[in-house]
Design an enzyme around this catalytic site. Sequence first.
Site, PDB file in Angstrom:
ATOM      1  N   HIS A  76       0.656  -0.992   0.117  1.00 16.27           N
ATOM      2  CA  HIS A  76      -0.086  -0.004   0.118  1.00 16.27           C
ATOM      3  C   HIS A  76       0.788   1.311   0.005  1.00 16.27           C
ATOM      4  O   HIS A  76       1.664   1.427   0.859  1.00 16.27           O
ATOM      5  CB  HIS A  76      -0.976  -0.078   1.251  1.00 16.27           C
ATOM      6  CG  HIS A  76      -1.824   1.212   1.449  1.00 16.27           C
ATOM      7  ND1 HIS A  76      -1.331   2.168   2.352  1.00 16.27           N
ATOM      8  CD2 HIS A  76      -2.487   1.924   0.513  1.00 16.27           C
ATOM      9  CE1 HIS A  76      -2.110   3.156   2.240  1.00 16.27           C
ATOM     10  NE2 HIS A  76      -2.978   3.048   1.038  1.00 16.27           N
ATOM     11  N   SER A  77       0.745   2.057  -0.885  1.00 12.69           N
ATOM     12  CA  SER A  77       1.177   3.544  -0.827  1.00 12.69           C
ATOM     13  C   SER A  77       2.482   3.369  -1.131  1.00 12.69           C
ATOM     14  O   SER A  77       3.308   2.859  -1.804  1.00 12.69           O
ATOM     15  CB  SER A  77       0.722   4.238   0.167  1.00 12.69           C
ATOM     16  OG  SER A  77       0.908   5.532   0.068  1.00 12.69           O
ATOM     17  N   TYR A  78       3.554   3.895   0.097  1.00 14.79           N
ATOM     18  CA  TYR A  78       4.975   3.771  -0.027  1.00 14.79           C
ATOM     19  C   TYR A  78       5.308   2.284  -0.063  1.00 14.79           C
ATOM     20  O   TYR A  78       6.586   1.887  -0.496  1.00 14.79           O
ATOM     21  CB  TYR A  78       5.496   4.334   1.419  1.00 14.79           C
ATOM     22  CG  TYR A  78       6.720   3.868   1.756  1.00 14.79           C
ATOM     23  CD1 TYR A  78       7.994   4.246   1.084  1.00 14.79           C
ATOM     24  CD2 TYR A  78       6.952   3.185   2.819  1.00 14.79           C
ATOM     25  CE1 TYR A  78       9.350   3.796   1.687  1.00 14.79           C
ATOM     26  CE2 TYR A  78       8.289   2.670   3.404  1.00 14.79           C
ATOM     27  CZ  TYR A  78       9.497   2.985   2.741  1.00 14.79           C
ATOM     28  OH  TYR A  78      10.560   2.468   3.164  1.00 14.79           O
TER      29      TYR A  78
END
Length: 234
Positions: A76-78
């Site tokens: 997720h994301s980073y």
Amino acid sequence: MTTYVLVHGAWHGGWCWVRVAERLRAAGHTVFSPTLTGLSDRSHLLAPNISLQTHIKDVANLISWEELTDVVLVGHSYGGMVITGAADRVADRIRTLVFVDAFTPRHGQAAFDLRAPEANALTLQKAKAGGGWRIAPTPAEAFMVNLADRAWVDAKCTDLPIGCFSEKLHLSGAVDRIADRVYVRAGAYPNPTFDKALADARADSRFRAHVVDCGHDIMVDEPAELARILLESA
């Protein structure tokens, strides 16, 4: 039975996957949701030398030491930075890469290279206030987390070392052999970086692309829908 490894994003921890993980386990699958070094329940290890490479090693070592194979590796994301680097190290153990509103980096890129300039400026300002190296969490409201869960998410998030965003990703090219990929975009969270990642995924035959109508933390806002998408990949 499929093995899922769920990797959280910046400021979060393994806790953010609890609703998704319980659904995957209920369907008979094995789930690991590690917390990266220096965050959440491992925040006692927070230090200036923690970087993207530290987190890549966290995930690659988990997969190797647990002798996992045929893994669906989710970031997720980073966490998209982390799973790309980890998959490059243990490519033969990975079946599918899933990017959940996440960065999809290439060799030589850092998260700072992919984020919007105004986001980077705010991050550098926070790092200056954090002794030059630690970044205070982005509020759940800014991530458009649903109202009922904002206080919970804010209470769980912890500081992130700036090296996680500034260090460039070094790839051997092994990750390119993983042909089964999924991109899941949070449709209610405006972000040009992730819009571009979705467009790139739709143009890439290796990817299946999905849009979920919620804020950035899809695993918090829409765990049932995200679990359904992940189960499809099994």
